[in-house]
Design a protein around this motif. Structure first.
Motif, short mmCIF file in Angstrom:
data_model
loop_
_atom_site.label_atom_id
_atom_site.label_comp_id
_atom_site.label_asym_id
_atom_site.label_seq_id
_atom_site.Cartn_x
_atom_site.Cartn_y
_atom_site.Cartn_z
N MET A 287 -1.92 5.72 5.26
CA MET A 287 -2.43 4.44 5.78
C MET A 287 -3.50 4.72 6.82
O MET A 287 -3.29 5.50 7.74
N PHE B 206 -7.71 0.83 -1.94
CA PHE B 206 -6.66 -0.18 -1.91
C PHE B 206 -6.58 -0.71 -0.48
O PHE B 206 -6.44 0.07 0.46
N GLU B 207 -6.61 -2.02 -0.34
CA GLU B 207 -6.63 -2.65 0.98
C GLU B 207 -5.28 -3.29 1.27
O GLU B 207 -4.62 -3.78 0.36
N THR B 208 -4.88 -3.27 2.53
CA THR B 208 -3.64 -3.94 2.91
C THR B 208 -3.72 -4.37 4.37
O THR B 208 -4.75 -4.18 5.02
N GLN B 209 -2.67 -5.01 4.85
CA GLN B 209 -2.62 -5.44 6.25
C GLN B 209 -1.54 -4.65 6.97
O GLN B 209 -0.42 -4.54 6.47
N LEU C 15 -5.45 2.53 1.92
CA LEU C 15 -4.83 3.80 1.53
C LEU C 15 -5.95 4.81 1.46
O LEU C 15 -6.98 4.55 0.82
N ASN D 286 -8.65 2.90 -6.35
CA ASN D 286 -8.35 1.73 -7.18
C ASN D 286 -9.35 1.66 -8.33
O ASN D 286 -10.24 0.80 -8.37
N GLU E 111 1.46 -4.88 1.01
CA GLU E 111 1.03 -5.48 -0.26
C GLU E 111 -0.42 -5.12 -0.53
O GLU E 111 -1.22 -5.00 0.39
N THR E 112 -0.76 -4.97 -1.81
CA THR E 112 -2.16 -4.71 -2.17
C THR E 112 -2.40 -5.22 -3.58
O THR E 112 -1.50 -5.79 -4.21
N GLU F 291 5.17 4.73 8.02
CA GLU F 291 4.96 5.64 6.88
C GLU F 291 5.82 6.86 7.15
O GLU F 291 5.72 7.43 8.24
#
Lengths: 667, 667
Positions: free
Chosen positions: A85, A221-224, A235, A271, B222-223, B284
């Motif tokens: 992350m 890949f994007e996330t919060q 990621l 991705n 989530e992604t 993580e």
């Protein structure tokens, strides 16, 4: 014994090429024996995600272990385990938020999405193939004489959407244009790809619809992170940034000295727009990356001599730009001294990469080092070579080896305002004279008020010659700061020649980065190792060497008779004690069937226990590729197998110490 | 030699508790020597993300290697490497999309977010502390006599937001209510937590504002997978689902038989609401998980006898529900036979977990096995025990060991319509009689039309007794399907008693899951290993055993004299050949300083090379904890050190074979 076992007293010729390599057969074995499989198979699978089963996980672990020994331990690298992350700021700084993208375009009607370069390439290749077919059908002698590569796409990386060829002749000019585009497909931007697609009317292969303008799709890949939605994360697309952000800690650990290298084995993510080609283009993969930090003025490598004579097959950029793929074979010593490879450190790692790949079992003739062309090179790199391995998909980039220069440390230092530099004590202090301006800020402020800062900056920015003339001018009274209208006098500013003595040089290290895609190497190794027995095309053999084979030794009791069980247990325990991974097959299948099953698993050796083992204390030892068998005392056979697994002796050596065994004796 | 080295001919008393454990000191050493550090430090860090540097990565790798030997190799488990990226459907089915959440509440004015249970707990504990202080200040004799635990929160898992205590007396009834809530804090739902917060006016600690109703926050990152936005994915919260979705492949690999176990070491993710407590609550983390698949009717374990006498400290659920924390120490054999631990297989793993943790160096007195209470247990578990390790943060859950029953395989099978079952040939075929309805669909359809399916389903759903009466009724003419208004006759349906012979039993295996949080074990081990020298509180020592120590041997040339260099190189090469991780410290620091630095790194042994080494071929060997030194020939010392690192001899044994060395001799 088994009817399939060849008596060892007959000279055994192993013919690994009796049957053409079948990718479908290999993939069948890999799935059935659970080396690997598409992830979430029972849910229909997810493209680009693969799980490794027991055999695959063991093979991967053995490759990683060999890598760790070859690189980390051999060179005392500093191993890291950093997070996957990664917050937005870090990847914005590194350039990935803006540039880590592929061009994609959409079928204007169905919305189907294509990777733009793959689409253009697939369509043009299909048209060239159609042209060949059309000419062949017409009996065009010229065309028929042309050598058609045995396998299309041999010289390309994986990037094709299968497009069906139609036998249509092309205008020779158009044909030449297509070939020219294909030779440089990695060199084009999105708008260029879009222009070609318009010019040549490239359409979506299945629907025949037009496709839209290529647009960029970021591959991260994007996330919060956290519940507030305020921190965007990605990621990691590579482990490299984890090394760079820890540079100061690593440098301190290494007592402030360069060169040193950090190393990290771990998962990274891309991705992919439309992953295909099995393990070769995936969305989650294990990488092994080294960041070798080096003084930009000292890119020699102290151990270069050890590898100078290693021969590599090179595909330099000038050859590619001329549309050619002819390999240049020379030693790394020659490659560096001729300037083809930029520096010793980069060359040292190219040779070490070569040695590693051969050590685990890659075919030497199917390995080449391809230099990146100018436009293809990553935004940070100053020179870059890929170790490419040949597979049924063509040549595949498996290891990148880039000189990233000082790019990463520089951008992170600038963004975070932290010094990411090395201080080196000079062997001899550097003594020189220098014009220096002394500014009396207390007087400058009241005089220039809001302009005071600008005046000071203008003076600070002056070159040595300008300072020298300013010095003279000021002696004659007030004068203007060169290049400005600000008038200064010697009560505000004086300029004098000072003697400077520097004992330390401060610099941002350069980074040489060997970066391994372990999944691609894993797959290429499987292709290079897989073949079928001459007498039975259905009987696959996976010729993995003992260094990487998931199981080194199969233990086979000749029958289910209970009297053999204690001996089986004893032999297994001995092998475990010696650190040799073994597996017992005491199933009811014939012994030949059991050998064959383990040939598919790549198990190099088998120990067979029969009633003679109980009576005479002997055991037979079978070699997978030749199916040759030897016999000796249990003690001697265990000793031999240890040597074979460690690589300290060869099968030929073993044949010299143990007796050949012909299957009939045991019947 | 060094003044800090204690002559070995004086009996050495190692006093590890002369100074109280200082978490700040340990953390200082860990950061400075780069065992680990908050990730992205130069960017200000990200909460809950940590990077491991060279020492930490090596310690972690050694713990993993010990784990792999102790579990995977010892029990021939099937190792997997599955993807982190997991599609929505899989985690929806497993229950994580709906239930893998914590309750959070917001400061109604500032928007600050709290984990609801942590907030309630922190506030109530602070009030209890305030009550104690107030009573102490009043000189309340009763209260002063009460034993106050030396360290608050000793019996709690990490979950506190630091709340400052105010010396305010509580009503005894309220005090009792608080204590009762705290003893069961893991047992409450969000609405229950919210009700308590209202009832006791719990507010945001810093602002003093009210907090809103607790709402659920899903802890998965989530992604989106792929460019179309159509496939939602999560980062796995555990590796377990990767085992379950591959169950059929694993079963086939194991020739269709249970029991067998799969194992997976890899990263998992939890988007913690508000991570604190260093490595103990992170977003993580590396897990090691085993899924042991077993016949639900045969939960005995063939190797249980090997561990039956292992003693464990248990904290069963009934003790906790009574608000107590008294440990029950008994053998796992007794624990299983008394029914306290549900079955042998679960018990076997509890004992094996205990053995593993002690082997790597966890203090036996700071390890306990706590049973989950009913409401606390995960939605899938039928019995669950946590191995908890005591640290300065209190008791920390480090390993969970749950009997997940058939939950996961059942829900995945149902969702995917794939059979995730085992077929077992019965030792004796099962023969029995059974009432069976034969439906003539060809006639049923035309007669009932759109209701035909409902009629058939109603018949199929009938119990044996109902079928038996239906059989009689049909013989007497048309009759209604029991429980319905549908009238059937014997031309449509007949019911007869059939003889059934079953040779195979089909069942969904149960799963016993030992699940290790390696980062928490790593941290607890550091706390258990860290102490300060009696004569110098600032001099930390990390007493890691050779099995896990990042570096086993420090090689120290007594001076920078070039004549020692070849010998240093030779010794390093020998150690490498023996597979012993070593490090040379040839810096200009005093030898005592060099020893001390490596005591902090946990290096158990040091080899010191001096001029006597060149002249007499001798070498001294230093032990970290006692600082005792021995001397012998280089050959003998290398042999001794090999034995010490492998654990085949102890330091006492070494003292028997090598001569004691008093520092003065080398001066």
């Amino acid at each position: 014994m088994s009817s399939s076992a060849t008596p060892a007293n007959v000279a055994v010729e192993v013919n690994r090429t009796a049957h053409a390599f079948s990718r479908a057969q290999l993939e069948g074995v890999m799935t059935k024996r659970f080396f690997y499989n598409q992830a979430f198979e029972i849910y229909g699978g997810v493209a680009g995600l693969y799980d490794y089963g027991p055999m695959g996980a063991a093979l991967q672990a053995n490759i990683i272990s060999a890598w760790r020994n070859h690189f980390i331990l051999e060179e005392e690298m500093l191993e890291l385990d950093t997070t996957i992350m990664t917050p937005y700021d870090v990847l914005k700084t590194s350039g990935h938020v803006d540039k880590f993208a592929d061009w994609m375009c959409k079928d204007t009607k169905t919305g189907e999405i294509f990777r733009a370069d793959h689409l253009l390439e697939g369509v043009l290749e299909a048209r060239l193939k159609g042209d060949e077919e059309a000419r062949a059908a017409e009996g065009d002698a010229t065309t028929q004489k042309q050598e058609v590569p045995a396998e299309k796409g041999d010289d390309k990386k994986v990037r094709k959407k299968k497009v069906k060829a139609q036998a249509v002749k092309l205008d020779p000019t158009v044909k030449a244009e297509y070939e020219n585009i294909l030779a440089q497909i990695d060199n084009y931007s999105g708008p260029e790809l879009g222009a070609f697609m318009k010019k040549y009317d490239v359409r979506a292969p299945e629907s025949g619809n037009e496709v839209g303008e290529p647009v960029q799709f970021n591959l991260m890949f994007e996330t919060q992170i956290g519940p507030t939605g305020g921190l965007k994360g990605y990621l990691r697309p590579e482990t490299a940034q984890g090394h760079f952000v820890n540079f100061s800690r690593l440098l301190e650990f290494n007592s402030g000295r360069v060169p040193f290298a950090s190393a990290h084995i771990g998962k990274s993510f891309r991705n992919e727009i439309s992953p295909r080609a099995g393990l070769l283009r995936v969305r989650e993969f294990t990488m092994a990356e080294i960041e070798h930090f080096v003084d930009p003025l000292e890119k020699e490598h102290t151990r270069f001599d050890e590898v100078a004579n290693v021969e590599l097959a090179f595909l330099p950029k000038d050859v590619q730009q001329a549309g050619q793929t002819t390999l240049v074979t020379k030693t790394i010593g020659e490659a560096v001294s001729s300037g083809m490879v930029d520096n010793q450190t980069l060359g040292y790692f190219l040779a070490r990469i070569n040695l590693f790949l051969l050590k685990i079992g890659i075919e030497p003739s199917r390995l080449r080092f391809r230099q990146h062309m100018a436009n293809e090179m990553a935004h940070y790199a100053s020179d870059c070579w890929d170790a490419e391995i040949h597979t049924s998909y063509g040549w595949i980039e498996c290891v990148g080896c880039a000189d990233r220069s000082a790019y990463d440390l520089t951008v992170h230092a600038k963004k975070t305002k932290k010094d990411l530099v090395v201080q080196k004590v000079l062997k001899e202090p550097k003594v020189y004279e220098k014009w220096v301006a002394n500014i009396d800020r207390k007087s400058l402020g009241p005089k220039f008020k809001k302009d005071a800062k600008a005046v000071e900056e203008a003076i600070t920015a002056l070159e040595q010659e300008q300072l020298e003339s300013l010095s003279s001018a000021l002696k004659n009274g007030p004068t203007k700061v060169p290049g400005t209208e600000y008038e200064i006098s010697s009560d505000l500013v004086t300029v004098e020649l000072k003697s400077i003595r520097e004992t330390v040089r401060e610099f941002t290290p350069n980074v040489i980065e060997p970066s391994f895609g372990l999944g691609r190497i894993f797959y290429a190794l499987l292709e290079h190792s897989f073949w079928a027995r001459e007498k039975d095309a259905g009987q696959g053999v996976l010729s993995l060497n003992p260094l990487v084979a998931p199981i080194k030794v199969l233990v086979v009791p000749i029958s289910a008779n209970a009297s053999l069980a204690p001996l089986v247990k004893d032999i297994s325990a001995r092998l475990r004690k010696e650190g040799i991974a073994s597996r017992v097959d005491d199933s009811s299948a014939t012994i030949g069937r059991r050998y064959a099953r383990n040939d598919e698993l790549g198990t190099p050796f088998a120990l067979t226990l029969d009633f003679a083992s109980l009576q005479n204390g002997t055991m037979t030892l079978r070699e997978r590729d030749t199916t040759g068998q030897l016999i000796g005392s249990i003690e001697d056979v265990v000793k031999t197998i240890k040597g074979l697994c460690e690589g300290s002796i060869s099968w030929q050596d073993a044949e010299g110490t143990l007796k050949k065994y012909s299957g009939e004796q045991a019947l």
